[in-house]
Write a protein that holds these residues in place. Structure first.
Motif, short mmCIF file in Angstrom:
data_model
loop_
_atom_site.label_atom_id
_atom_site.label_comp_id
_atom_site.label_asym_id
_atom_site.label_seq_id
_atom_site.Cartn_x
_atom_site.Cartn_y
_atom_site.Cartn_z
N GLY A 13 0.77 -1.25 0.00
CA GLY A 13 0.00 0.00 0.00
C GLY A 13 0.79 1.28 0.00
N GLY A 14 1.48 1.55 -1.11
CA GLY A 14 2.18 2.83 -1.27
C GLY A 14 1.56 3.60 -2.42
N ILE A 15 1.88 4.87 -2.49
CA ILE A 15 1.29 5.73 -3.51
C ILE A 15 1.72 5.30 -4.92
N ASN A 41 -4.02 -3.10 2.47
CA ASN A 41 -3.83 -1.66 2.28
C ASN A 41 -3.62 -1.29 0.81
N LYS A 96 8.30 -5.67 8.33
CA LYS A 96 7.69 -6.93 8.77
C LYS A 96 8.57 -8.12 8.40
N ASP A 104 -0.11 -11.72 7.07
CA ASP A 104 -1.07 -11.66 5.97
C ASP A 104 -0.57 -12.56 4.85
N MET A 127 11.10 8.82 5.23
CA MET A 127 10.83 7.42 5.61
C MET A 127 11.98 6.52 5.13
C1 LIG Z 1 -2.05 8.21 0.66
C2 LIG Z 1 -1.01 7.31 1.28
C3 LIG Z 1 0.16 7.08 0.62
C4 LIG Z 1 1.12 6.25 1.19
N1 LIG Z 1 2.29 6.02 0.51
C5 LIG Z 1 3.23 5.24 1.04
C6 LIG Z 1 4.44 4.98 0.34
O1 LIG Z 1 4.65 5.47 -0.78
N2 LIG Z 1 5.36 4.17 0.92
C7 LIG Z 1 5.17 3.59 2.14
O2 LIG Z 1 6.05 2.88 2.61
N3 LIG Z 1 4.02 3.80 2.81
C8 LIG Z 1 3.05 4.60 2.31
N4 LIG Z 1 1.88 4.83 2.98
C9 LIG Z 1 1.70 4.17 4.29
C10 LIG Z 1 1.27 2.73 4.12
O3 LIG Z 1 0.04 2.65 3.41
C11 LIG Z 1 1.14 2.07 5.49
O4 LIG Z 1 2.42 1.97 6.09
C12 LIG Z 1 0.50 0.71 5.43
O5 LIG Z 1 0.48 0.16 6.71
C13 LIG Z 1 1.22 -0.21 4.47
O6 LIG Z 1 0.60 -1.47 4.51
P1 LIG Z 1 1.11 -2.72 3.66
O7 LIG Z 1 2.60 -2.69 3.72
O8 LIG Z 1 0.54 -3.92 4.35
O9 LIG Z 1 0.54 -2.55 2.29
C14 LIG Z 1 0.89 5.64 2.45
C15 LIG Z 1 -0.33 5.86 3.08
C16 LIG Z 1 -1.28 6.67 2.52
C17 LIG Z 1 -2.58 6.89 3.23
#
Ligand SMILES: Cc1cc2nc3c(=O)[nH]c(=O)nc-3n(C[C@H](O)[C@H](O)[C@H](O)COP(=O)(O)O)c2cc1C
Length: 394
Positions: A13-15, A41, A96, A104, A127
């Motif tokens: 879940g990154g942009i 995410n 993680k 997950d 970050m």
């Molecule tokens: C709009 C938005 C953009 C984000 N972009 C990033 C990103 O580019 N890189 C990142 O590491 N986390 C980013 N995050 C934070 C992650 O979504 C967050 O750490 C989340 O827990 C990641 O979950 P996952 O690793 O299970 O997908 C962003 C969050 C939001 C709301």
């Protein structure tokens, strides 16, 4: 091409998540079996439907969803994978995995696989530079997890710095290199020439051509990765010399001839992809030619045909030439194989707009000295290099 391999792509879940679509689309074109696992995410950013359509496989996300077939999915994909690519990789997923958390479908599959895992991180600069993230990356690298470093530039949040997802081409090339890693050029010496040469007119002017050196650099990198001892002789280029390669900079036909002949004898394979000048001004003016009202004409004389010179002197070396043609591609290339005593010629049609000079792609036909004509699909220059060495080594 090689047999179909499986790449399991983890999307977090990154942009930059939308860029993963482009990566998957490009990988799919390489005849790979792609399976996508999305984190919960990641699905907040993009729906699984796009990934499903591009990968042509069901997207997996929920570890506790009822299985469509009786197989434990995180184990079956972990076993099926020839490689796992995490793109984009969030700070969260890196953290993680570095700490053994498997909560997950994605992190559990990463934990269960024996395949190589490569992360393509993308995140805000602060970050990325956070010591915890850097410590996690360091730890994972020491455990043989691979990383495709993020690029620098303007980030989605408006900041400028490191954290941009590496470009699609770099990610795809890394995956292909890891998948088809061969060490069949160990103990071989490979000489590659690349780029244009220049023909000086006076101390400030010269003529040259559109070659950027990308094809030759890709050949040198492929030979290096396959274990060869590589020498790369290049005319002027803006490319960064590949690490682990003996790099010699030249400018003119004469300098390229001299350096090539200096190294020729000890080589096993010589690939002449440089676009060497065929002509040079008859007269070099040691002073700058003054602008005047009258027209200026310059007489040109033929310069040395380096490839032909090598063909005449070669002993056991495998000699590969390149032919950039705008018409009668195959006929002209076939003639060059004979007249220049080559083992292979790589012919490309320079009239095509999206391949050839300056492009990352090329569409070539390889012709062997036995007269075999092998037309290739449009592919990256690195893939052309891979196919060329596959052919030489068959
Ligand atoms: C709009 C938005 C953009 C984000 N972009 C990033 C990103 O580019 N890189 C990142 O590491 N986390 C980013 N995050 C934070 C992650 O979504 C967050 O750490 C989340 O827990 C990641 O979950 P996952 O690793 O299970 O997908 C962003 C969050 C939001 C709301």
């Amino acid at each position: 091409m090689c047999s179909k391999k499986t790449v399991v792509v983890g999307v977090t879940g990154g942009i930059a998540v939308y860029k993963a679509l482009d990566v998957i689309s490009s990988l799919k074109k390489k005849d790979l079996d792609i399976h996508v696992i999305m984190t919960k995410n990641a699905m907040e950013f993009v729906t699984p439907l796009s990934f499903q359509s591009l990968s042509q496989n069901m997207v997996i996300s929920d570890m506790f969803a009822e299985p469509k077939a009786f197989e434990i999915q995180h184990i079956s994909l972990a076993k099926k994978a020839d490689l796992m690519l995490i793109v984009p990789a969030t700070a969260n997923v890196i953290g993680k995995v570095a700490n053994g958390i498997a909560d997950d479908m994605l992190t559990t599959t990463i934990m269960a696989t024996k395949a190589p895992v490569v992360f393509a991180p993308a995140m805000n600069t602060n970050m990325y530079n956070n010591v915890i993230v850097q410590e996690n990356i360091k730890k994972l690298k020491s455990l043989d997890y691979k990383f495709i470093p993020p690029a620098s530039g303007r980030l989605a949040c408006g900041d400028i710095g490191t954290g941009k997802l590496a470009d699609t081409n770099t990610i795809v090339e890394t995956v292909l290199t890891m998948l088809y890693d061969k060490k069949d050029l160990v103990n071989k010496k490979v000489l590659v020439t690349a780029g244009p040469t220049i023909s000086p007119i006076d101390p400030v002017r010269f003529i040259t051509n559109r070659s950027t050196g990308k094809m030759g650099f890709a050949i040198a990198e492929e030979a290096r990765d396959r274990g060869a001892d590589v020498t790369l002789i290049s005319g002027p280029t803006s490319l960064v010399p590949p690490v682990g390669v003996k790099y010699i900079k030249v400018e003119t036909n004469e300098e390229m001839l001299r350096e090539t002949l200096n190294h020729f004898e000890q080589q096993d394979i010589v690939v002449k992809s440089a676009a060497v000048a065929d002509y040079k001004p008859k007269q070099y003016s040691t002073t700058k030619i003054k602008k005047s009202e009258s027209e200026l004409s310059i007489d040109f004389i033929k310069d040395t045909d380096i490839l032909k010179t090598l063909g005449e002197t070669k002993k056991n070396q495998i000699l590969v030439g390149f032919a950039a043609e705008s018409n009668d591609l195959i006929k002209n290339a076939e003639a060059k194989v004979r007249t220049k005593n080559l083992d292979y010629i790589v012919a490309n049609d320079i009239t095509s707009r999206d391949t050839g000079f300056a492009s990352n792609d090329n569409k070539v036909t390889i012709i062997t000295k036995e007269g075999k004509i092998i037309p290739m699909e449009k592919m990256t220059k690195r893939e052309v290099a891979r196919e060329l060495f596959n052919l030489i080594n068959t």
